[in-house]
Each structure stands twice: as C-alpha cells, then as structure tokens.
Design an enzyme around this catalytic site. Structure first.
Site, PDB file in Angstrom:
ATOM      1  N   GLU A  66       0.823  -1.217   0.000  1.00 41.98           N
ATOM      2  CA  GLU A  66       0.000   0.000   0.000  1.00 41.98           C
ATOM      3  C   GLU A  66       0.855   1.265   0.000  1.00 41.98           C
ATOM      4  OE1 GLU A  66      -0.618  -2.676   1.833  1.00 41.98           O
ATOM      5  OE2 GLU A  66      -2.581  -3.291   1.063  1.00 41.98           O
ATOM      6  N   HIS A  96     -10.535  -6.283   7.867  1.00 39.54           N
ATOM      7  CA  HIS A  96     -11.114  -5.919   6.580  1.00 39.54           C
ATOM      8  C   HIS A  96     -12.306  -4.971   6.703  1.00 39.54           C
ATOM      9  CE1 HIS A  96      -8.622  -9.296   5.479  1.00 39.54           C
ATOM     10  NE2 HIS A  96      -8.893  -9.132   4.193  1.00 39.54           N
TER      11      HIS A  96
END
Length: 325
Positions: free
Chosen positions: A60, A129
């Site tokens: 990321e 998540h």
C-alpha cells in the site's frame, strides 16, 4: 436510466473517466485482469490496456507513493487500497505527503488523486477488513473524504472526485455494493462534493449519518413514521469537510438530533458533527444531542458482528429517548 447496484455504478464511473481523460490511471492489487476483489474494475483493463489499468505489488505504501509522483507529473491517479483496514501501511504517504503538497508548494501544483477503498461490516469479512477508520482519515488536513450511501450518488460523487484537483479519499461500504439497486443514468454526471443531502424530509427529529448507516436511518424513519413521528434523514456524503449549512438548517427545523455512525463512538465523525452543532446550533436544540455508534472495542469476529454493529432498532430507541426528553 436503468436499475444498478452500487458496484456497477462505480464501475461505470471509472469507465466514464478513463474515456473522458487519458491522464486517468487506475491501479492496485488484483484490479487488472481479475477486476478487483469485488469486480469494481472488471473489464477495464481489457478495454483501456495495461498502461492505464494495471496491477501493483501488495504494498500500500508503494501504491500511494506512486500516486503522488504521478499526480505531480500531471496524471490523475485512481489507486485502490484493497481494504480500508490496510490504510496504516500508507499513512505516511497520505498524511505526510500527498495531503500537504499543495500547501507545501504554495498552490503551484495540483494533487488530483482519488483513493478508493472498501470498508464496513455486515458481510462477514476476516479481521481488519471491515474496520471503519474514516475518523482517522477525516482528521488529515488537505484531504477530502467522501462516503456515498447509494448507487446514484456513488457514480456522481466518484466522477466529481476524479475530476477534482484535490486529493480525495473515496470510501465504499461493502454491504452497499450489491444490497440495493437504484435508477442510475447511463451517461456521465456529477454530484457536488462537500454537500450533504436530505435523504428524507421530516419535522420532528433529524437523523444524521453517512454510508451504509444512512440506509439504517431510513429504515428507522419508516418505523418512527408508523407512530406519527416525522424524522428527517441527512446524508453527509462528504464527511470532511462537513456541510455545516445543511446540518444546521435541519437542526433548526426539527430541534432534535441523533447522529449515527458505524465506527466506534470515540473520536469519530459523529463527535465532530456533535461538536459543530453544540458550537453553532446549540440554541436550536430542545434536547441533548443523541448518538448511536459501535462500542469502543476492536471490530469483533464475524460471528458476533450482528450484535456489535449499530442498527435500526438502536436508532429508533435513541430517537424516542430524545423525543421524550
């Protein structure tokens, strides 16, 4: 127009912007041939090629760092963080770099980056998540944070975000992806950023929320209506910056308010809305400001999420408490 899910509306928006501007680039983990975890980018690489829609390594920090460099070179990157819970790996780039560049360079450079990320509970994801971390992102100066609650807004807001010259964090609640359908125009259109919407008119109480919780507020308003209570529902749409005008106008009209968020109560968007109302609209109120939010604990394992997440019944109960104060 045709009935579309939110995920299809998002795909359409990305397709429209790739066609509209050849400087738009879309990239992230598995978003190319695979079309992303939720198929939001399905078919786009085949249509526009690997130079404009491409996969990245599972990094990321690298995805957002690449976005910053591309934006400085005149591109309009639309990176995807595969799940919002993994934003911490990119926080230095987000909070320390791309959000500050226009300030740092005296407005001489643009930073047209739209970071997409799915988030939210109710779909039984693994740990990390489903986390709602929007309060953390909304605190970063120089960064706009947008959270649609329905397919029509999702397409129009995403197009507006991509065309903006400022960095935008565009959050997509996973439960909204395929749970509702709405009439959505086939052609490109925009929904203005920084403007809340009155999703339902009312006069007795205001329910303020964003993302999936707007749907729970609408359900709650239907239950309250059965008892003769007219609840107004305000959909924030952009949570940073807040649309103070719409919020305060609704509070002035109803004199009572309940703010709803899926995230934990501590230090969230609801607290900022409550602060705004207390600072600028306190004399409009006939009762304390109500809040409905998740407990101040980590997100539970999926078997327990239904007991942890805020819901329609809690909103109705809090609304009645405020109305009878």
């Amino acid at each position: 127009m045709s009935q579309k899910t939110m995920i299809k509306a998002i795909t359409d928006a990305l397709d429209e912007e790739l066609a509209h501007d050849d400087q738009v680039l879309i990239f992230g983990e598995d978003i190319g041939k695979n079309g992303g975890v939720f198929r939001a980018t399905e078919g786009l690489q085949a249509k526009y090629g690997e130079q404009r829609v491409f996969d990245t390594p599972l990094a990321e920090s690298g995805i957002i760092g690449l976005s910053t460099g591309l934006a400085l070179k005149g591109f309009r990157p639309v990176p995807e963080i595969q799940f919002f819970g993994f934003v911490f790996e990119a926080m230095d780039e987000i909070a320390g770099q791309l959000s500050r560049i226009r300030f740092r360079l005296g407005g001489t450079r643009k930073m047209p980056i739209t970071i997409r990320a799915p988030f939210g509970g109710g779909v039984h994801t693994p740990e990390l998540h489903a986390d709602s971390l929007e309060g953390l992102i909304a605190q970063v100066p120089g960064l706009r944070v947008v959270v649609p609650s329905n397919p029509y807004d999702a397409k129009g807001l995403l197009i507006s975000a991509i065309r903006s010259d400022d960095p935008v964090f565009f959050l997509e609640h996973m439960k909204l992806y395929r749970s509702i359908k709405q009439e959505v125009p086939e052609q490109a259109y925009t929904v203005p950023l920084d403007q809340a919407a009155v999703a339902k008119e009312g006069s007795d109480l205001t329910l303020i929320s964003y993302g999936y919780m707007v749907q729970e507020c609408l359900k709650a308003s239907e239950q309250l209506a059965k008892e003769g209570i007219k609840a107004e529902v305000v959909d924030l749409r952009t949570i940073s910056p807040l649309d103070e005008t719409t919020i305060l106008a609704s509070i002035k009209k109803t004199s009572r308010v309940v703010i709803v968020q899926e995230a934990q109560k501590q230090a969230g968007v609801a607290a900022q809305v409550a602060s705004l109302i207390a600072e600028k609209g306190i004399l409009y109120l006939s009762a304390p400001i109500g809040q409905v939010a998740a407990p101040n604990t980590p997100y539970p394992f999926s078997d327990a999420e239904a007991d942890w997440l805020p819901n329609e019944k809690q909103i109705v109960a809090k609304a009645k408490e405020i109305l009878t104060y």
